[in-house]
Design a protein around this motif. Structure first.
Motif: not given
Length: 573
Positions: A123-127
């Motif tokens: 559960l990771t995000a990228n910006v």
């Protein structure tokens, strides 16, 4: 048909991954350090090919939730634990566990996700942002990836383009899939919809952190394609996501494309048995056993159900309080601005070979058309004794222009698929949201990218073609072993137009209102609002135009006639 279409979702997005693997940015350097509620992250600087002086600050693999492992499996996500020091955010996080059998069959020089790992801690995000000034207050686009809720991941290269050209912040992320994201016992022990709950948690993370990345937490647009579009549609019906976003975009799919499973326990029991759990009616014991199994064991247990198996959302009482049709009927909708639409040939060519007995280049006979239609419709209508009557109604509406031409017959069959699973559900949802008071903008994408030289000329813009444009591939440099693609000037023009429409909508709630946008943004034709009195839609193409009333007779068939026939059957039982 839902099952066939599900595998097409995975097939399509996998091909996009193989293509996008050649679409890494032209260059990258060490980037700035930004603070989040869990700790500091250090990103990198990337560029697009046409804007070498416009840096995009990219942060990859940021945990937005605690690892959903151990006792946290089959539970709502919790906030990410804090870390000390500065976390390097220069590599994508692992993608969530999924079956790769379908994807590994692709004849492509780069396998699906070959440079990534698969892990339940995913559960990771990228910006992607043009600035890290906390006072910039740029509009935020939160991408929900597709893949039939069964496959893919939230890290395709490409978001640098729209961030650079349109001065927006883009966030993408992984969420739990398939047997780990949508398995349910139908009660409190394993309510289900964990992938959707992850999406809600990602929205909360954006609200908590995006200001430090230059974004405006009060101007968030969730958007997605295929299963991502379906997810967006479900989020618009959930009380949990209310207030976490202001606008929404669904590209090729709504909740009606993947309706809920009213009896999820039956398939969960079979999967548990396949995984080696003792047969029991006690769902607490069943859930405890499934939590002890490895992701690989669960994936194998699900795969043992065969290629026709799939998992869909459920009414869990929390994320989804009741059936979506009842929520729409009662106007229980998050009244966000809504832009939604579909491609003009969703069921065009890709995936035909997966359910045709012969070569798609040979077409089909009318008898084969009826047989295929009955088979695909039975996936939704199951043992409905009025199935033949429904098939007859569809056959009567989709008459080939040349009854003696097998390709003409196949052409009509491809449109039964696209209309029933994408166009009609989109029209139905658009009408419901306008009735609830939302501002709605509708589109049909007619532009076929120039990179399909081997497809027949009669194939239009099919499922996933819009991704090439939205991801800005014409402005990204090839850097890996996958051969570079020669995009046309028209590809570039349509890409700039689509990115502008989407960014304008994120900024103002109106896709043709460029207020506050870049001064060099393309001048666009006005996109009128869709209303019951004026059901106008935008036909996206090299030169966008408008039309009123999309295929009214065919939409009536799928949204009124077929449900009426099905209801007649239910009344008789």
């Amino acid at each position: 048909m839902a099952v066939v279409r599900l595998h097409m979702f995975c097939l399509v997005v996998a091909i996009w991954v193989c293509v996008s693997s050649c679409g890494a940015s032209a260059g990258q350097d060490a980037g700035p350090v930004v603070s989040t509620v869990s700790g500091k992250v250090n990103g990198m600087i990337t560029h697009t090919t046409d804007l070498p002086d416009k840096p995009i600050y990219t942060f990859l693999g940021i945990p937005y939730a605690a690892p959903p492992v151990g006792d946290l499996r089959y539970r709502p996500p919790e906030p990410a634990p804090p870390w000390e020091g500065v976390r390097e955010a220069v590599e994508y996080g692992p993608y969530c566990p999924q079956n790769l059998t379908m994807l590994s069959q692709l004849e492509a020089p780069i396998a699906f996700g070959e440079d990534m790992t698969m892990n339940e801690d995913c559960l990771t995000a990228n910006v992607y942002t043009p600035t890290v000034d906390p006072d910039a207050s740029l509009p935020v686009l939160l991408w929900i990836h597709g893949g039939g809720l069964m496959c893919f991941y939230g890290s395709p290269p490409g978001w640098e383009a729209i961030a650079a050209y349109q001065d927006v912040v883009v966030v993408s992320f992984n969420y739990r899939l398939g047997v780990l994201g949508f398995l349910s016992t139908g009660d409190e022990n394993m309510p289900g919809n964990y992938g959707f709950l992850d999406q809600v948690r990602a929205m909360e993370w954006v609200k908590e952190n995006i200001q430090n990345f230059g974004g405006d937490p009060e101007r968030v647009t969730i958007f997605g394609e295929s299963a991502g579009a379906i997810s967006v549609s479900y989020q618009l019906l959930s009380p949990l996501s209310k207030g976490l976003f202001q606008r929404a975009i669904s590209q090729s799919g709504t909740w009606k494309t993947f309706p809920v499973n009213p009896q999820p326990l039956a398939v969960t029991k079979i999967i548990a048995e396949n995984a080696g759990c003792e047969s029991t009616e006690d769902t607490a014991i069943l859930t405890a056993c499934l939590k002890e199994k490895s992701p690989e064991e669960l994936l194998d247990a699900f795969q043992a159900l065969g290629p026709m198996a799939y998992l869909v959302p459920v009414v869990d009482g929390t994320f989804l309080t009741t059936d979506p049709s009842d929520l729409m009927k009662n106007g229980e909708i998050n009244t966000a601005d809504y832009l939604l639409g579909f491609n003009n040939h969703e069921g065009g060519w890709m995936g035909l070979s997966s359910f045709l007995e012969g070569d798609p280049h040979d077409g089909i006979t009318q008898e084969e058309f009826v047989k295929l239609l009955k088979t695909t419709m039975s996936f939704i209508h199951h043992s409905n004794p009025n199935l033949d009557k429904m098939v007859d109604a569809v056959v009567a509406e989709y008459k080939p222009t040349n009854p003696d031409d097998p390709m003409s017959i196949l052409y009509q069959f491809t449109h039964t698929s696209g209309d029933s699973y994408f166009a009609a559900p989109t029209i139905l949802v658009a009408e419901s949201h306008t009735d609830a008071g939302s501002r709605v903008f509708l589109y049909e994408n007619q532009y076929r990218p120039s990179i399909h030289p081997n497809k027949p000329d009669w194939v239009g813009c099919e499922h996933g073609d819009d991704l090439f444009m939205l991801w800005g591939f014409p402005f990204l440099e090839a850097t890996r072993t996958v051969k570079a693609i020669n995009y046309s000037k028209e590809d570039e023009e349509v890409t700039l137009e689509m990115m502008a429409y989407w960014a304008n909508f994120a900024r103002t709630g109106d896709p043709s209102d460029s207020t506050g946008g870049p001064t060099d943004s393309p001048s666009l034709p006005t996109w009128p609002q869709y209303t019951p009195d004026n059901p106008v839609y935008m036909k996206l193409d090299v030169v966008p135009t408008t039309e009123v009333g999309y295929k009214p007779e065919k939409m009536k068939l799928w949204n009124e006639v077929i449900p009426q026939i099905a209801a007649e059957k239910k009344d008789e039982l």
